[in-house]
Design a protein around this motif. Structure first.
Motif, PDB file in Angstrom:
ATOM      1  N   GLU A   1      34.617  66.878 -39.682  1.00 10.33           N
ATOM      2  CA  GLU A   1      33.717  67.943 -40.117  1.00 10.33           C
ATOM      3  C   GLU A   1      32.601  67.363 -40.975  1.00 10.33           C
ATOM      4  OE1 GLU A   1      35.953  70.937 -42.127  1.00 10.33           O
ATOM      5  OE2 GLU A   1      36.840  71.730 -40.294  1.00 10.33           O
ATOM      6  N   VAL A   2      31.367  67.818 -40.722  1.00 13.34           N
ATOM      7  CA  VAL A   2      30.197  67.414 -41.504  1.00 13.34           C
ATOM      8  C   VAL A   2      29.575  68.688 -42.058  1.00 13.34           C
ATOM      9  CG1 VAL A   2      27.933  66.314 -41.486  1.00 13.34           C
ATOM     10  CG2 VAL A   2      29.807  65.352 -40.116  1.00 13.34           C
ATOM     11  N   SER A   3      29.537  68.803 -43.384  1.00 10.89           N
ATOM     12  CA  SER A   3      29.024  70.010 -44.030  1.00 10.89           C
ATOM     13  C   SER A   3      27.760  69.685 -44.823  1.00 10.89           C
ATOM     14  CB  SER A   3      30.071  70.599 -44.984  1.00 10.89           C
ATOM     15  OG  SER A   3      31.291  70.854 -44.313  1.00 10.89           O
TER      16      SER A   3
ATOM     17  N   VAL B   1      31.660  62.332 -49.954  1.00 12.92           N
ATOM     18  CA  VAL B   1      30.405  63.074 -50.130  1.00 12.92           C
ATOM     19  C   VAL B   1      29.259  62.064 -50.183  1.00 12.92           C
ATOM     20  CG1 VAL B   1      29.103  64.669 -51.587  1.00 12.92           C
ATOM     21  CG2 VAL B   1      31.581  64.944 -51.332  1.00 12.92           C
ATOM     22  N   LEU B   2      28.222  62.342 -49.390  1.00 17.71           N
ATOM     23  CA  LEU B   2      27.108  61.403 -49.238  1.00 17.71           C
ATOM     24  C   LEU B   2      25.795  62.102 -49.566  1.00 17.71           C
ATOM     25  CD1 LEU B   2      28.235  60.036 -45.761  1.00 17.71           C
ATOM     26  CD2 LEU B   2      28.584  58.915 -47.968  1.00 17.71           C
ATOM     27  N   PRO B   3      24.824  61.369 -50.045  1.00 16.40           N
ATOM     28  CA  PRO B   3      23.507  61.971 -50.280  1.00 16.40           C
ATOM     29  C   PRO B   3      22.774  62.207 -48.965  1.00 16.40           C
ATOM     30  CG  PRO B   3      23.433  59.630 -50.749  1.00 16.40           C
ATOM     31  CD  PRO B   3      24.874  59.947 -50.476  1.00 16.40           C
TER      32      PRO B   3
ATOM     33  N   ALA C   1      22.379  66.379 -40.213  1.00 13.96           N
ATOM     34  CA  ALA C   1      22.486  66.939 -41.565  1.00 13.96           C
ATOM     35  C   ALA C   1      21.449  66.341 -42.505  1.00 13.96           C
ATOM     36  CB  ALA C   1      23.898  66.704 -42.104  1.00 13.96           C
ATOM     37  N   VAL C   2      21.188  65.022 -42.349  1.00 13.23           N
ATOM     38  CA  VAL C   2      20.204  64.359 -43.214  1.00 13.23           C
ATOM     39  C   VAL C   2      18.789  64.822 -42.871  1.00 13.23           C
ATOM     40  CG1 VAL C   2      19.165  62.131 -43.764  1.00 13.23           C
ATOM     41  CG2 VAL C   2      21.660  62.370 -43.688  1.00 13.23           C
ATOM     42  N   ARG C   3      18.483  64.935 -41.573  1.00 10.68           N
ATOM     43  CA  ARG C   3      17.118  65.256 -41.154  1.00 10.68           C
ATOM     44  C   ARG C   3      16.795  66.743 -41.299  1.00 10.68           C
ATOM     45  NH1 ARG C   3      16.130  61.959 -35.454  1.00 10.68           N
ATOM     46  NH2 ARG C   3      16.084  59.846 -36.349  1.00 10.68           N
ATOM     47  N   HIS C   4      17.740  67.605 -40.941  1.00 11.36           N
ATOM     48  CA  HIS C   4      17.416  69.026 -40.837  1.00 11.36           C
ATOM     49  C   HIS C   4      18.165  69.899 -41.844  1.00 11.36           C
ATOM     50  CE1 HIS C   4      15.537  67.810 -37.108  1.00 11.36           C
ATOM     51  NE2 HIS C   4      16.701  67.349 -36.634  1.00 11.36           N
TER      52      HIS C   4
ATOM     53  N   PRO D   1      23.971  67.728 -50.868  1.00  8.43           N
ATOM     54  CA  PRO D   1      24.638  66.538 -50.316  1.00  8.43           C
ATOM     55  C   PRO D   1      25.389  66.862 -49.015  1.00  8.43           C
ATOM     56  CG  PRO D   1      25.915  67.413 -52.127  1.00  8.43           C
ATOM     57  CD  PRO D   1      24.660  68.232 -52.077  1.00  8.43           C
ATOM     58  N   VAL D   2      25.814  65.800 -48.333  1.00  4.68           N
ATOM     59  CA  VAL D   2      26.528  65.920 -47.068  1.00  4.68           C
ATOM     60  C   VAL D   2      27.990  65.560 -47.301  1.00  4.68           C
ATOM     61  CG1 VAL D   2      26.717  65.066 -44.704  1.00  4.68           C
ATOM     62  CG2 VAL D   2      24.461  65.335 -45.761  1.00  4.68           C
ATOM     63  N   ARG D   3      28.859  66.422 -46.841  1.00  4.79           N
ATOM     64  CA  ARG D   3      30.305  66.214 -47.025  1.00  4.79           C
ATOM     65  C   ARG D   3      30.930  65.875 -45.680  1.00  4.79           C
ATOM     66  NH1 ARG D   3      34.914  69.679 -46.863  1.00  4.79           N
ATOM     67  NH2 ARG D   3      36.530  69.112 -48.380  1.00  4.79           N
TER      68      ARG D   3
END
Length: 534
Positions: A480-482, A416-418, A458-461, A465-467
């Motif tokens: 998969e990017v959630s 999991v990423l910010p 995911a970061v821009r739009h 957090p990003v999984r």
């Protein structure tokens, strides 16, 4: 002869296909001379519309009328005094005399020839279909047996033409239904077995359907439905709903949302109020779970390895077409290698049976079949043989579908990423390390490039957090990017001087497959890459 005929009945012999006599008594007419009674009887005999053959208890022909001469082609003198077997086809003669003799001692009043094809033999050797009524006639000279013989050649020919037309129309109807049902695609990793048995009444078409919908990233949608009623109208509605359901499922729509959309479609159908039962399941083998929504359909069953067969616990709402009722879904844990069992009501509902008892009997049959069979095809055949012993006689169409979930992924890794620009490089590093540990260096470059694009989007739009989840099986890598945004990414044309806007085009070019899956808390964008054997 002292009397006139007062009762006639008939019976057939199952061994010979010929007629047995049946009892008919005569009643004397007080004060009437015997001659006048006999003359009246002969007059009635000649006036009869059918061929009349009267024999004695030894089987010798004693009287015939003009209709007999016309029907069989003999002159009257060629028949009188001869055995009645002269009018019986040769293949029946061996046993005819014995059965005739038995009847003269024990005549019975029963319909003759029920379910049998009877034939007469003309003088020229041709055979023709007949109906025969036999009447015992008690006289002072002994027992006589009267046979009324009717040529039914025209009726049989009409029946054959009607049957041929019926079979032709039934074939057209079944071909239409199978075309409307379509052929579900083979889904990699999902073993299936299915049977569809059309009803044996009427045109044999109905409203059953099922479908398998590959949703990508290892997930599969399974649909089964039943339009209430039978005939071409039910089949036509089934075709519309199946096409609509397939298209809706391909969008990644959740089961409850799909059911509400179908409800609206059913409400807009032309014609009288229509009810439809439907069940939609989304199978996620990687998560070991099934999400299910049922609109009035019979319960889905699950056979887990070593655990037996049980109902899949999920809420069941009203059928489609009732309107103004919510359709709820439930997510149920299910072990890898388990088999889902879906069916329509024709499999267990009978006019005189209790549906709960029939469902229990189906579960028992499935338990036995899964315990003894080695593949799903055998399980399906064993279950149908047990639950429908006479599959050629069922009044509703029957659908049975078995789907066995694939094994769990060989490996899974998640981080999991910010929602920050630095997460893009961190995602690439995490993916590279994971693929190196899995010995998947063959796809590392393409996977790194594609995950950079998805995480950047995911970061821009999106909303953090990003999984990031990575998993593999023996043939495929899935990434998969959630994020928590409900707005799906879209491919848009990029100008020659634009520095961005080409990310999803790149994903579409390099990935084996990709897509977007909506969720309650956002969305998941995924792609797959094929893994070649090492």
């Amino acid at each position: 002869m002292k009397g006139i005929i007062t009762a006639v009945s008939s019976e057939s012999d199952p061994d010979t296909g010929t007629a047995r006599a049946c009892r008919c008594r005569t009643s004397p007419r007080p004060g009437a001379p015997a001659g006048s009674a006999e003359e009246r009887f002969r007059g009635l005999l000649e006036a009869a519309p059918d061929a009349m053959v009267i024999v004695d208890d030894g089987g010798t022909i004693r009287l015939v009328n003009a209709q007999t001469e016309a029907l069989f082609g003999y002159r009257r003198e060629e028949l009188l005094g001869h055995p009645v077997e002269i009018l019986v086809p040769g293949r029946f003669r061996a046993h005819h005399a014995a059965h005739r003799d038995g009847y003269t001692h024990n005549g019975q009043v029963r319909p003759m020839g029920a379910g049998l094809e009877l034939h007469g033999l003309r003088k020229d050797g041709t055979e023709f279909p007949v109906e025969i009524s036999l009447s015992p006639l008690e006289t002072t000279d002994g027992l006589l047996v009267s046979a009324a013989v009717r040529d039914v050649s025209e009726r049989k020919a009409a029946e054959e033409r009607f049957q041929a037309l019926y079979e032709q129309q039934r074939h057209v109807a079944l071909t239409l239904q199978r075309s409307l049902m379509g052929t579900p695609p083979a889904v990699p990793g999902l073993e299936t077995a299915s049977r569809y048995l059309p009803a044996t009444q009427g045109a044999g078409v109905g409203g059953d359907w099922f479908d398998l919908v590959p949703l990508g990233a290892g997930r599969v949608g399974i649909l089964i439905g039943d339009v209430m009623g039978r005939g071409l109208e039910a089949a036509a509605i089934m075709g519309q709903l199946r096409s609509a359901a397939h298209a809706l499922a391909k969008t990644g729509m959740r089961p409850s949302e799909l059911m509400h959309a179908l409800d609206s479609i059913v409400a807009e159908l032309d014609g009288p109020d229509q009810l439809v039962t439907c069940c939609y399941l989304v199978v996620a083998p990687d998560a070991g779970e099934v999400t299910v929504c049922s609109a009035g359909h019979l319960p889905a069953l699950v056979a887990e390895p070593g655990e037996g067969v049980r109902s899949l616990e999920a809420p069941v709402s009203v059928p489609l077409g009732v309107g103004d009722h919510p359709h709820q879904e439930a997510t149920v844990a299910i072990a890898p290698g388990s088999s889902l069992v879906l069916f329509t009501d024709g499999l267990i509902e009978t006019p005189a049976g209790d549906i709960e008892e029939q469902l229990d009997a189906l579960i028992d049959a499935l338990d036995l079949a899964f315990a003894s069979a080695h593949d799903l095809e055998t399980v399906v055949d064993d279950v149908l043989e047990s639950v429908l012993p006479a599959t050629e006689h069922h009044h509703d169409d029957v659908t049975l579908l078995l789907a066995q979930l694939p094994a769990a992924p060989l490996a899974t890794a998640t981080t999991v990423l910010p929602a920050a620009p630095a997460s893009v490089s961190r995602a690439r590093a995490f993916l590279a390390e994971t693929l190196a540990a899995w010995d998947c260096a063959q796809v590392a470059d393409d996977a790194g490039l594609l995950v950079s694009e998805l995480v950047t989007n995911a970061v821009r739009h999106g909303q953090g957090p990003v999984r990031l989840q990575v998993r593999r099986n023996s043939t495929e890598l899935t990434v998969e990017v959630s994020d928590h945004s409900h707005h799906p990414p879209r491919i848009r044309p990029a100008g020659a001087d634009d520095e961005s806007g080409r990310g999803l085009i790149l994903v579409e070019s390099l990935a084996g497959g990709w897509g977007v899956r909506p969720a309650d808390d956002g969305k998941t964008t995924w792609f797959t890459l094929r893994l070649e054997p090492v």
